[in-house]
Scaffold this motif. Structure first.
Motif, PDB file in Angstrom:
ATOM      1  N   GLY A  28       0.780  -1.226   0.000  1.00 41.35           N
ATOM      2  CA  GLY A  28       0.000   0.000   0.000  1.00 41.35           C
ATOM      3  C   GLY A  28       0.812   1.276   0.000  1.00 41.35           C
ATOM      4  O   GLY A  28       0.255   2.369   0.121  1.00 41.35           O
ATOM      5  N   ASN A  29       2.154   1.145  -0.127  1.00 44.90           N
ATOM      6  CA  ASN A  29       3.007   2.328  -0.203  1.00 44.90           C
ATOM      7  C   ASN A  29       3.162   2.759  -1.657  1.00 44.90           C
ATOM      8  O   ASN A  29       3.102   1.939  -2.575  1.00 44.90           O
ATOM      9  CB  ASN A  29       4.383   2.018   0.388  1.00 44.90           C
ATOM     10  CG  ASN A  29       4.306   1.595   1.839  1.00 44.90           C
ATOM     11  OD1 ASN A  29       3.637   2.235   2.643  1.00 44.90           O
ATOM     12  ND2 ASN A  29       4.979   0.501   2.186  1.00 44.90           N
ATOM     13  N   PHE A  30       3.411   4.049  -1.860  1.00 43.07           N
ATOM     14  CA  PHE A  30       3.588   4.535  -3.220  1.00 43.07           C
ATOM     15  C   PHE A  30       4.880   3.990  -3.810  1.00 43.07           C
ATOM     16  O   PHE A  30       5.955   4.121  -3.216  1.00 43.07           O
ATOM     17  CB  PHE A  30       3.602   6.058  -3.256  1.00 43.07           C
ATOM     18  CG  PHE A  30       2.258   6.675  -2.967  1.00 43.07           C
ATOM     19  CD1 PHE A  30       1.170   6.416  -3.783  1.00 43.07           C
ATOM     20  CD2 PHE A  30       2.079   7.512  -1.872  1.00 43.07           C
ATOM     21  CE1 PHE A  30      -0.075   6.976  -3.524  1.00 43.07           C
ATOM     22  CE2 PHE A  30       0.843   8.077  -1.612  1.00 43.07           C
ATOM     23  CZ  PHE A  30      -0.240   7.802  -2.431  1.00 43.07           C
ATOM     24  N   SER A  31       4.785   3.396  -4.986  1.00 40.13           N
ATOM     25  CA  SER A  31       5.958   2.855  -5.672  1.00 40.13           C
ATOM     26  C   SER A  31       6.404   3.743  -6.822  1.00 40.13           C
ATOM     27  O   SER A  31       7.570   3.680  -7.242  1.00 40.13           O
ATOM     28  CB  SER A  31       5.655   1.451  -6.197  1.00 40.13           C
ATOM     29  OG  SER A  31       4.556   1.462  -7.100  1.00 40.13           O
ATOM     30  N   ALA A  32       5.522   4.566  -7.357  1.00 45.00           N
ATOM     31  CA  ALA A  32       5.862   5.520  -8.413  1.00 45.00           C
ATOM     32  C   ALA A  32       4.755   6.564  -8.472  1.00 45.00           C
ATOM     33  O   ALA A  32       3.581   6.255  -8.280  1.00 45.00           O
ATOM     34  CB  ALA A  32       6.019   4.824  -9.757  1.00 45.00           C
TER      35      ALA A  32
END
Length: 208
Positions: A28-32
């Motif tokens: 659920g973390n931003f990857s891009a």
């Protein structure tokens, strides 16, 4: 009957287009993340600015996933960073925000049609070709948001939102990893891939 005063009083901050794509990893973390501005009017002129976090959790991304700004108007870049992007927590809290390198945008073009199945923004700078691709659109929604409903907490915002259900950020031919998430704006559940057209930010007048 003629209007005697503006429907929306205040000072226009800027107006233009503001599409974006935010991808998330399995936790659920931003990857891009990519946020693009095609500004038709601002106090520092017109221009086009792409903010790209290829690796949002790093200060400097690798060549295949850089953290970088591509712009054809450095004054506009500074204006947007100071007055707008710095108030968007997802972008301003990224480790790279304070030190993002800026590269001159050599070519910017859009293609496709949000009334069909695919829309693309392509931004080219030295050694970089970034493609932002949106697909699978919902019908457009006209938004009229007050300061407490926008991330900056300061302006009224009017825009035409076209949500997308599929999207890619492609760097030099290679898609960055991640999937779309959901978000809620003014009580409306939408996705983290969005086209904002006819977007206008207005600073309300001070009280009487």
């Amino acid at each position: 009957m003629p209007l005697n005063e503006p429907i929306t009083p205040g000072t226009v901050d800027w107006t233009g287009e503001n599409p974006g794509i935010l991808l998330k990893d399995g936790d659920g973390n931003f990857s891009a993340m990519a946020l693009f501005f095609r500004v038709a009017w601002s106090p520092v002129g017109q221009g086009q600015v792409l903010l790209l976090y290829g690796t949002p959790d790093q200060v400097e991304g690798p060549p295949e996933a850089p953290n970088v700004i591509l712009s054809d108007n450095p004054d506009l870049t500074a204006f947007l960073k100071d007055n707008f992007i710095s108030k968007l927590a997802a972008f301003a809290n990224a480790p790279a925000f304070a030190t993002l390198p800026e590269i001159g945008a050599q070519a910017v073009r859009s293609s496709g049609d949000p009334m069909s199945h695919r829309y693309t923004e392509t931004i080219v700078g030295e050694g970089l070709t970034i493609e932002l691709v949106w697909e699978g659109f919902d019908p457009p929604r006209a938004l009229e948001l007050s300061p407490h409903e926008v991330a900056s907490g300061e302006q009224n915002m009017f825009s035409l939102l076209v949500p997308a259900h599929a999207a890619q950020i492609i760097v030099n031919g290679t898609p960055l990893p991640g999937k779309l998430g959901t978000r809620v704006q003014a009580g409306y559940e939408t996705t983290t891939a969005f086209l904002y057209f006819s977007e206008t930010w207005i600073i309300p007048p001070e009280g009487p």
